[in-house]
Design a protein around this motif. Structure first.
Motif, mmCIF file in Angstrom:
data_model
loop_
_atom_site.group_PDB
_atom_site.id
_atom_site.type_symbol
_atom_site.label_atom_id
_atom_site.label_comp_id
_atom_site.label_asym_id
_atom_site.label_seq_id
_atom_site.Cartn_x
_atom_site.Cartn_y
_atom_site.Cartn_z
ATOM 1 N N GLU A 54 40.218 -82.676 -89.601
ATOM 2 C CA GLU A 54 39.550 -84.016 -89.836
ATOM 3 C C GLU A 54 38.460 -84.296 -91.074
ATOM 4 O O GLU A 54 38.491 -85.257 -91.978
ATOM 5 N N ARG A 102 41.089 -90.176 -87.710
ATOM 6 C CA ARG A 102 42.265 -89.988 -88.062
ATOM 7 C C ARG A 102 43.242 -89.220 -87.244
ATOM 8 O O ARG A 102 44.158 -89.893 -86.665
ATOM 9 N N TRP A 103 42.704 -88.352 -86.615
ATOM 10 C CA TRP A 103 43.458 -87.464 -85.352
ATOM 11 C C TRP A 103 43.483 -88.421 -84.212
ATOM 12 O O TRP A 103 44.534 -88.393 -83.321
ATOM 13 N N LEU A 140 49.453 -90.314 -89.194
ATOM 14 C CA LEU A 140 48.643 -89.677 -89.900
ATOM 15 C C LEU A 140 48.452 -90.035 -91.432
ATOM 16 O O LEU A 140 47.778 -90.088 -92.372
ATOM 17 N N TRP A 184 50.795 -88.902 -93.684
ATOM 18 C CA TRP A 184 50.615 -87.629 -94.148
ATOM 19 C C TRP A 184 51.938 -87.055 -94.757
ATOM 20 O O TRP A 184 52.489 -86.045 -94.370
#
Length: 321
Positions: A3, A49-50, A86, A88
């Motif tokens: 995080e 975020r998580w 996320l 990502w």
């Protein structure tokens, strides 16, 4: 630690260290205890975020009853869905190139793109709401609807195809200028549309009130029109007057005597009034309309009848499938 790294834009720290990377992969699997714990409102504040991963539900019950050998496919789908949540793509790129993913059989790889899951965000969660709550979706539908071309490119390179995604072009054209003004000029939609069509997506899904080409011409979006014409090779595509609206709308634009979707593309182009650009001038959009008209003629557009007679039958209403 993950995080913290993501807040500071230090995601590469989690990717380059192999031991850390392998640990994070395990944390991306839906249904893990730590993810369930983040449904707690107080915990979500510490892990914003998580916490998004708590919106990713277990895959469909019908799939949960499959043989244990198939569960790994659901796990891989879930990991990639988590990475989209996320936002990502760098991690997704490494995951797809990893040996464990590369050794999947063609059948297993296909299942990664076709397995379905649901996204049900909790309150005050920064997640686009483009799907109905509880609606099963695929990875391809998710990254197209959320305007994530960087993920779509990875998936296409990894072998994803659109055989089971007949309506994906309409998905790309929904919210074409982005969510919350993210893609104000429609450039991301243009990019997605080009990628989808070049990868074999159907440029003209059957059974709809209008075609993607009619939609693109109506909005005077030159790049969309060009991409559709290159793949469809037909400038005269019109919808089914008894078909359904791809977005489930019950009352479309009836301001004109003849709605735009009852006209052929060339006539739509000539009748659509250009909207003023940012400085209040219509000159730029007028030039765009002229270029679109020339494109349509180049690909064989015909004037044809101005109006499709639908006086005896009204278009059926419906929703996307």
């Amino acid at each position: 630690m993950s995080e913290w790294a993501m807040r500071g834009a230090r995601q590469n720290l989690l990717i380059k260290n192999q031991g850390v990377w392998e640990s994070v992969v395990q944390c991306l699997i839906p249904g893990r205890p730590h993810i369930k714990a983040i449904t707690n409102a107080n915990l979500r504040k510490h892990f914003p975020r998580w916490a998004k991963l708590s919106a990713l539900d277990e895959l469909l019950p019908g799939q949960q009853s499959q043989a244990a050998s198939n569960r790994r496919f659901r796990q891989e789908t879930g990991i990639l869905a988590s990475l989209i949540l996320l936002n990502w793509p760098e991690f997704a790129q490494k995951y797809i190139k990893d040996t464990n993913f590369q050794v999947l059989s063609p059948e297993a790889r296909h299942a990664v793109w076709t397995n379905k899951f649901t996204i049900n965000p909790l309150e005050n969660m920064d997640i686009p709401r483009t799907f109905e709550k509880g609606k099963p979706i695929t990875l391809l539908q998710l990254c197209v609807s959320w305007k994530r071309p960087e993920f779509l490119e990875l998936f296409i390179d990894a072998g994803a195809n659109f055989t089971h995604e007949p309506d994906i072009i309409f998905t790309a054209l929904e919210n074409p200028w982005g969510l919350d003004g993210i893609d104000g000029d429609g450039s991301t939609t243009s990019q997605l549309l080009k990628m989808l069509l070049e990868a074999g997506a159907d440029p003209n899904p059957p059974g709809y009130l209008y075609t993607p080409l009619q939609f693109a011409v109506h909005h005077l979006e030159e790049s969309w029109v060009q991409s559709l014409l290159i793949e469809a090779r037909d400038a005269n595509l019109i919808g089914n007057p008894k078909g359904k609206d791809p977005y489930g709308l019950k009352d479309r634009d009836h301001k004109d005597r003849v709605p735009w979707y009852n006209l052929n593309p060339l006539e739509i182009c000539r009748r659509t009034p250009p909207e003023p650009d940012n400085d209040g001038s219509e000159e730029l959009n007028s030039k765009t309309r002229k270029r679109i008209e020339q494109l349509l003629i180049q690909y064989g557009a015909e004037n044809g009848p101005d109006v499709i007679d639908v006086s005896s039958d009204s278009p059926d209403e419906g929703t996307t499938t």
